[in-house]
Design a protein around this motif. Structure first.
Motif, PDB file in Angstrom:
ATOM      1  N   GLY A  48      57.445  41.084  26.480  1.00  0.00           N
ATOM      2  CA  GLY A  48      58.570  42.294  26.513  1.00  0.00           C
ATOM      3  C   GLY A  48      59.154  42.660  27.885  1.00  0.00           C
ATOM      4  O   GLY A  48      60.301  42.860  28.134  1.00  0.00           O
ATOM      5  N   PRO A  49      58.289  42.902  29.026  1.00  0.00           N
ATOM      6  CA  PRO A  49      58.930  43.261  30.219  1.00  0.00           C
ATOM      7  C   PRO A  49      59.792  42.291  30.850  1.00  0.00           C
ATOM      8  O   PRO A  49      60.851  42.499  31.471  1.00  0.00           O
ATOM      9  N   ALA A  50      59.430  40.906  30.571  1.00  0.00           N
ATOM     10  CA  ALA A  50      60.378  39.946  31.202  1.00  0.00           C
ATOM     11  C   ALA A  50      61.839  39.953  30.062  1.00  0.00           C
ATOM     12  O   ALA A  50      62.985  39.960  30.711  1.00  0.00           O
ATOM     13  N   ARG A  51      61.617  40.267  29.080  1.00  0.00           N
ATOM     14  CA  ARG A  51      62.988  40.396  28.382  1.00  0.00           C
ATOM     15  C   ARG A  51      63.895  41.695  28.702  1.00  0.00           C
ATOM     16  O   ARG A  51      65.132  41.612  28.687  1.00  0.00           O
ATOM     17  N   LEU A  75      65.689  40.630  31.718  1.00  0.00           N
ATOM     18  CA  LEU A  75      66.949  39.698  31.507  1.00  0.00           C
ATOM     19  C   LEU A  75      68.144  40.578  30.930  1.00  0.00           C
ATOM     20  O   LEU A  75      69.083  40.293  31.219  1.00  0.00           O
ATOM     21  N   LYS A  76      67.675  41.741  30.155  1.00  0.00           N
ATOM     22  CA  LYS A  76      68.750  42.392  29.504  1.00  0.00           C
ATOM     23  C   LYS A  76      69.293  43.155  30.520  1.00  0.00           C
ATOM     24  O   LYS A  76      70.581  43.542  30.491  1.00  0.00           O
ATOM     25  N   HIS A 136      70.168  42.434  33.475  1.00  0.00           N
ATOM     26  CA  HIS A 136      70.845  41.508  33.994  1.00  0.00           C
ATOM     27  C   HIS A 136      71.850  40.851  33.386  1.00  0.00           C
ATOM     28  O   HIS A 136      72.502  39.714  34.119  1.00  0.00           O
ATOM     29  N   ARG A 137      72.195  41.332  32.109  1.00  0.00           N
ATOM     30  CA  ARG A 137      73.074  40.720  31.286  1.00  0.00           C
ATOM     31  C   ARG A 137      72.977  39.543  30.591  1.00  0.00           C
ATOM     32  O   ARG A 137      73.822  38.735  30.361  1.00  0.00           O
ATOM     33  N   PHE A 138      71.817  39.025  30.576  1.00  0.00           N
ATOM     34  CA  PHE A 138      71.493  37.905  29.921  1.00  0.00           C
ATOM     35  C   PHE A 138      71.360  38.131  28.486  1.00  0.00           C
ATOM     36  O   PHE A 138      70.946  39.456  27.946  1.00  0.00           O
ATOM     37  N   THR A 139      71.893  37.211  27.566  1.00  0.00           N
ATOM     38  CA  THR A 139      72.042  37.652  26.168  1.00  0.00           C
ATOM     39  C   THR A 139      71.093  36.292  25.563  1.00  0.00           C
ATOM     40  O   THR A 139      71.165  35.170  25.915  1.00  0.00           O
ATOM     41  N   ARG A 140      70.322  36.896  24.478  1.00  0.00           N
ATOM     42  CA  ARG A 140      69.465  35.993  23.619  1.00  0.00           C
ATOM     43  C   ARG A 140      70.207  35.018  22.843  1.00  0.00           C
ATOM     44  O   ARG A 140      71.014  35.352  22.264  1.00  0.00           O
ATOM     45  N   THR A 141      69.734  33.814  22.853  1.00  0.00           N
ATOM     46  CA  THR A 141      70.358  32.720  21.997  1.00  0.00           C
ATOM     47  C   THR A 141      69.529  32.349  20.823  1.00  0.00           C
ATOM     48  O   THR A 141      69.761  32.688  19.765  1.00  0.00           O
ATOM     49  N   THR A 142      68.463  31.937  21.161  1.00  0.00           N
ATOM     50  CA  THR A 142      67.510  31.652  19.960  1.00  0.00           C
ATOM     51  C   THR A 142      66.000  31.803  20.632  1.00  0.00           C
ATOM     52  O   THR A 142      65.658  31.438  21.746  1.00  0.00           O
ATOM     53  N   TYR A 193      67.307  32.810  26.727  1.00  0.00           N
ATOM     54  CA  TYR A 193      68.550  33.515  26.959  1.00  0.00           C
ATOM     55  C   TYR A 193      69.537  32.791  27.678  1.00  0.00           C
ATOM     56  O   TYR A 193      69.195  31.922  28.483  1.00  0.00           O
ATOM     57  N   ALA A 194      70.932  33.269  27.885  1.00  0.00           N
ATOM     58  CA  ALA A 194      72.197  32.799  28.437  1.00  0.00           C
ATOM     59  C   ALA A 194      72.522  33.633  29.456  1.00  0.00           C
ATOM     60  O   ALA A 194      72.656  34.869  29.165  1.00  0.00           O
ATOM     61  N   PRO A 195      72.927  33.193  30.618  1.00  0.00           N
ATOM     62  CA  PRO A 195      73.550  34.135  31.479  1.00  0.00           C
ATOM     63  C   PRO A 195      74.775  34.748  31.241  1.00  0.00           C
ATOM     64  O   PRO A 195      75.487  34.185  30.131  1.00  0.00           O
TER      65      PRO A 195
END
Length: 203
Positions: free
Chosen positions: A114-117, A120-121, A123-129, A133-135
């Motif tokens: 959870g903390p890693a997610r 990423l959020k 820093h504007r990474f978005t979940r793909t699958t 995540y993608a930048p």
């Protein structure tokens, strides 16, 4: 231009556990500073690569990193994405909480906690699958590297185990020097002495 060439000093790790430093701009005394701190050198495709072997002791790595960060007296354009040095400090885990993988100009991030997610959020990474995540879209390679540096540093500061895979399996796979870069010229032989350190510096 390779991802290793955008910054004046680039610190990274190969998949087989070598720590390496590339000096992409002329920096006074960089060669002597790094060699005196314990780095070995090899000429590779038009550039000098400064290396620490996987079996280098923790104390020697700390002293070597102190020398690397002393180059910031000459330039602040230093990027450190070496997982080998951080694994020594936090204890390398089979599956990092947060990881980044460079591949042909793209980056994939993976968050297993959870903390890693959250990092990423932020820093504007978005979940793909799944956990992948993608930048942010539309970034050039230099900005992509900077985005990973910020997210990786944030994760480390939050106590997460972080790994960055540069897509470089061995030292032999480090990209050739860019024709537009200005390599740092070695400034003569240096004694194999080590500078005192007050702990491993972090970015």
């Amino acid at each position: 231009m390779a991802l290793t060439d955008h910054n004046a000093v680039f610190v990274g790790s190969t998949d087989d556990g070598h720590t390496f430093v590339l000096v992409n701009r002329k920096i006074p005394a960089a060669h002597q500073t790094l060699v005196r701190a314990g780095f070995t050198t090899r000429e590779h495709h038009g550039r000098t690569v400064y290396c620490l072997a996987p079996d280098t002791s923790e104390d020697a790595v700390e002293r070597a990193l102190t020398a690397v960060y002393s180059l910031m007296a000459h330039t602040m354009d230093l990027v450190d994405l070496a997982w080998t040095t951080r694994a020594r400090a936090s204890g390398q885990q089979p599956v990092p909480a947060l990881s980044f993988c460079f591949n042909n100009g793209t980056v994939t991030a993976t968050a297993t906690t959870g903390p890693a997610r959250v990092v990423l959020k932020q820093h504007r990474f978005t979940r793909t699958t799944g956990a992948t995540y993608a930048p942010p879209a539309g970034l050039g390679e230099r900005d992509l590297v900077a985005t990973v540096v910020r997210a990786e540093t944030h994760g480390y500061a939050d106590g997460l185990d972080v790994r960055v895979d540069l897509g470089i399996p061995t030292l032999a796979a480090i990209p050739a020097a860019s024709r537009t870069r200005r390599p740092a010229a070695p400034s003569g032989p240096a004694r194999p002495a080590l500078a005192p350190a007050s702990g491993t510096p972090r970015r």
